[in-house]
Design a protein around this motif. Structure first.
Motif, PDB file in Angstrom:
ATOM      1  N   ALA A 199     -20.447  38.555  33.113  1.00 29.98           N
ATOM      2  CA  ALA A 199     -21.631  39.410  33.267  1.00 29.98           C
ATOM      3  C   ALA A 199     -21.266  40.886  33.067  1.00 29.98           C
ATOM      4  O   ALA A 199     -21.970  41.618  32.364  1.00 29.98           O
ATOM      5  N   LEU A 200     -20.166  41.322  33.684  1.00 26.99           N
ATOM      6  CA  LEU A 200     -19.760  42.723  33.536  1.00 26.99           C
ATOM      7  C   LEU A 200     -19.384  43.060  32.093  1.00 26.99           C
ATOM      8  O   LEU A 200     -19.690  44.157  31.604  1.00 26.99           O
ATOM      9  N   THR A 201     -18.732  42.129  31.418  1.00 27.87           N
ATOM     10  CA  THR A 201     -18.359  42.365  30.022  1.00 27.87           C
ATOM     11  C   THR A 201     -19.592  42.462  29.127  1.00 27.87           C
ATOM     12  O   THR A 201     -19.664  43.332  28.243  1.00 27.87           O
ATOM     13  N   TRP A 232     -15.194  46.507  14.707  1.00 27.46           N
ATOM     14  CA  TRP A 232     -13.780  46.379  15.029  1.00 27.46           C
ATOM     15  C   TRP A 232     -13.439  47.030  16.367  1.00 27.46           C
ATOM     16  O   TRP A 232     -12.472  46.627  17.027  1.00 27.46           O
ATOM     17  N   VAL A 233     -14.218  48.016  16.795  1.00 28.76           N
ATOM     18  CA  VAL A 233     -13.979  48.634  18.107  1.00 28.76           C
ATOM     19  C   VAL A 233     -14.232  47.611  19.215  1.00 28.76           C
ATOM     20  O   VAL A 233     -13.458  47.496  20.157  1.00 28.76           O
ATOM     21  N   HIS A 234     -15.306  46.851  19.084  1.00 22.48           N
ATOM     22  CA  HIS A 234     -15.588  45.790  20.055  1.00 22.48           C
ATOM     23  C   HIS A 234     -14.485  44.733  20.028  1.00 22.48           C
ATOM     24  O   HIS A 234     -14.067  44.241  21.078  1.00 22.48           O
ATOM     25  N   ALA A 235     -14.033  44.402  18.827  1.00 19.94           N
ATOM     26  CA  ALA A 235     -13.013  43.358  18.680  1.00 19.94           C
ATOM     27  C   ALA A 235     -11.689  43.769  19.313  1.00 19.94           C
ATOM     28  O   ALA A 235     -10.922  42.909  19.762  1.00 19.94           O
ATOM     29  N   LEU A 236     -11.393  45.055  19.381  1.00 17.33           N
ATOM     30  CA  LEU A 236     -10.168  45.537  20.019  1.00 17.33           C
ATOM     31  C   LEU A 236     -10.366  45.856  21.499  1.00 17.33           C
ATOM     32  O   LEU A 236      -9.487  45.601  22.326  1.00 17.33           O
ATOM     33  N   LEU A 237     -11.501  46.418  21.832  1.00 15.81           N
ATOM     34  CA  LEU A 237     -11.747  46.911  23.188  1.00 15.81           C
ATOM     35  C   LEU A 237     -11.905  45.805  24.213  1.00 15.81           C
ATOM     36  O   LEU A 237     -11.223  45.802  25.244  1.00 15.81           O
ATOM     37  N   TRP A 238     -12.773  44.844  23.965  1.00 16.21           N
ATOM     38  CA  TRP A 238     -13.125  43.875  25.011  1.00 16.21           C
ATOM     39  C   TRP A 238     -12.020  42.879  25.322  1.00 16.21           C
ATOM     40  O   TRP A 238     -11.775  42.605  26.499  1.00 16.21           O
ATOM     41  N   LEU A 287     -10.575  42.578  28.993  1.00 14.98           N
ATOM     42  CA  LEU A 287     -10.967  41.344  29.672  1.00 14.98           C
ATOM     43  C   LEU A 287      -9.783  40.452  30.040  1.00 14.98           C
ATOM     44  O   LEU A 287      -9.788  39.847  31.115  1.00 14.98           O
ATOM     45  N   ILE A 288      -8.775  40.372  29.211  1.00 14.81           N
ATOM     46  CA  ILE A 288      -7.648  39.470  29.506  1.00 14.81           C
ATOM     47  C   ILE A 288      -6.896  39.895  30.764  1.00 14.81           C
ATOM     48  O   ILE A 288      -6.694  39.066  31.667  1.00 14.81           O
TER      49      ILE A 288
END
Length: 86
Positions: A33-35, A51-57, A61-62
């Motif tokens: 939910a937070l993500t 690509w910013v989303h692909a690197l940031l989250w 998250l991990i």
């Protein structure tokens, strides 16, 4: 993650303790939910490229998932131990 056989401070036997799927469910519901809220806020306010989303989250998250599961497992084991031995 394995549970230590006994508590180093008090000697409580922890060999039979199991937290089950609780920490994973906590991570899925809370972090998911937070993500999603964070991803929507970043997307609609900043409008970054994909690509910013692909690197940031994944980078955020991990580690958050690992910490959430560690603390969730410890909390569930502590609560079940407290209920069994008041």
């Amino acid at each position: 993650m394995a549970v230590v056989p006994a508590c180093a401070a008090c000697g409580l036997d922890l060999s039979a303790q199991d937290s089950g799927d609780g920490p994973a469910v906590l991570g899925i519901f809370v972090l998911g939910a937070l993500t999603m809220i964070g991803a929507f806020l970043v997307e609609f306010r900043l409008e970054p490229p994909l690509w910013v989303h692909a690197l940031l989250w994944p980078a955020l998250l991990i580690p958050a998932a690992i910490l959430t599961m560690r603390f969730g497992k410890a909390a569930l084991i502590a609560l079940t131990s407290r209920q069994r031995h008041p």
